[in-house]
Design an enzyme around this catalytic site. Sequence first.
Site, PDB file in Angstrom:
ATOM      1  N   LYS A 157      29.088  50.809  54.801  1.00  0.00           N
ATOM      2  CA  LYS A 157      30.194  50.126  55.463  1.00  0.00           C
ATOM      3  C   LYS A 157      30.084  50.385  56.961  1.00  0.00           C
ATOM      4  CE  LYS A 157      35.209  49.482  55.469  1.00  0.00           C
ATOM      5  NZ  LYS A 157      36.528  49.890  54.912  1.00  0.00           N
ATOM      6  N   THR A 171      36.733  49.443  49.586  1.00  0.00           N
ATOM      7  CA  THR A 171      35.569  49.404  50.473  1.00  0.00           C
ATOM      8  C   THR A 171      35.238  50.745  51.133  1.00  0.00           C
ATOM      9  OG1 THR A 171      36.928  48.694  52.360  1.00  0.00           O
ATOM     10  CG2 THR A 171      35.937  46.968  50.985  1.00  0.00           C
ATOM     11  N   ASP A 172      36.239  51.615  51.298  1.00  0.00           N
ATOM     12  CA  ASP A 172      36.001  52.839  52.079  1.00  0.00           C
ATOM     13  C   ASP A 172      34.914  53.726  51.481  1.00  0.00           C
ATOM     14  OD1 ASP A 172      37.777  52.158  54.032  1.00  0.00           O
ATOM     15  OD2 ASP A 172      39.425  53.395  53.287  1.00  0.00           O
ATOM     16  N   TYR A 212       8.901  63.957  68.400  1.00  0.00           N
ATOM     17  CA  TYR A 212       9.268  64.756  69.560  1.00  0.00           C
ATOM     18  C   TYR A 212       9.014  66.242  69.298  1.00  0.00           C
ATOM     19  CZ  TYR A 212      11.625  60.585  71.362  1.00  0.00           C
ATOM     20  OH  TYR A 212      11.901  59.322  71.818  1.00  0.00           O
ATOM     21  N   THR A 224      41.593  47.762  48.090  1.00  0.00           N
ATOM     22  CA  THR A 224      42.331  46.670  48.736  1.00  0.00           C
ATOM     23  C   THR A 224      42.357  45.419  47.875  1.00  0.00           C
ATOM     24  OG1 THR A 224      41.739  47.532  50.926  1.00  0.00           O
ATOM     25  CG2 THR A 224      42.454  45.238  50.817  1.00  0.00           C
TER      26      THR A 224
END
Length: 345
Positions: A164, A90-91, A281, A15
């Site tokens: 992200k 950014t992805d 657990y 971007t």
Amino acid sequence: MNEPVRILVVGVGGTIASVKTSRGIAPGMSVEEIFRKALRGKLPGNLKVDFLDLMRVDSSLMYPEDWVRIASTIFENYWSYDVFLILHGTDTMSYTAALAFSLRGLDKPVVLTGSMKISDDIDSDVPRNLWDSLIFSREAFKLNLSGVYVVFHGKAILGVRASKVSSIDLDAFASVNYPYIAYIQGENVIVNHIPSRRVEGSLKLETSFDDSIVVVKAFPGIKASIVESILSAGVRGIIIESFGLGGLPEWLIVKLSEISDRLPVVITSQPIYGGVDLRKYEVGLKLLESGVIPACDMSKEATIVKLMWVLGKLRELSGKELVSSVRKEILKNYEDEITPCYDLT
């Protein structure tokens, strides 16, 4: 007078490099154009900046081969610069930031940044993120903060801990299970945490990533037969995103126990924060006893990249020898990416 800090700015798209087109925004600007448009010729003091356009792609289209190109570019230019600044989409920035694994002996800062808005947007975050990245790069060099970092929205994050967490907010990245490295305010860098990574030997590339892995997200009703489908695809490693601290349906645990001695199975958690602890657990203990490898507090992105990197180093191994070696490597702390949760080596 102090010598200027030499920074090589490498553009790979995203971007931050994008412009509006008839089919939506797409990378279309060179690194020099990005700087000229966003900063209007104004740079922080005591910097010498050079530009390199390596590629121009939407980061969702990046492959491990592109990580290798970026790492190789740093390696080839290593002795000519003090800092490397990567302008990235950014992805998949968090995955690329984990290229720290492939740069063994890295003794300089490598900084990644990008933007959520394009430069033409009125509220664009390009100017801020560029400025902050340059300021952090300069101060990181002075403070000898070597390693790979993500700088975004006024914060510096250790690359292998970055994730992200929003698809729209300008404050899109978080540090997962780890303190923020620094905060950038104007010309000032407020250091919050010093990574404990160790630099051993001179720089060398280890870029043989093996992407023959699969990531499976557990969900109520997941069928154990999915494991057979995965095996038939010829994968060399499986990552399971479990519930919470490490819960899975019992029928899936039984199936994993049948294969975990011949195929590495790494367990991470669906929540972003907290990691896995298979000792708390009963269902987690059953999973632990099945022979899987816990990712402890690693981010999901770091877990994926680290497994691909480890498998790339162990291409000659298979079966029990491969599982044993992968276990040791996954639980080894290379870049402060993991806090080993218990000794399973």
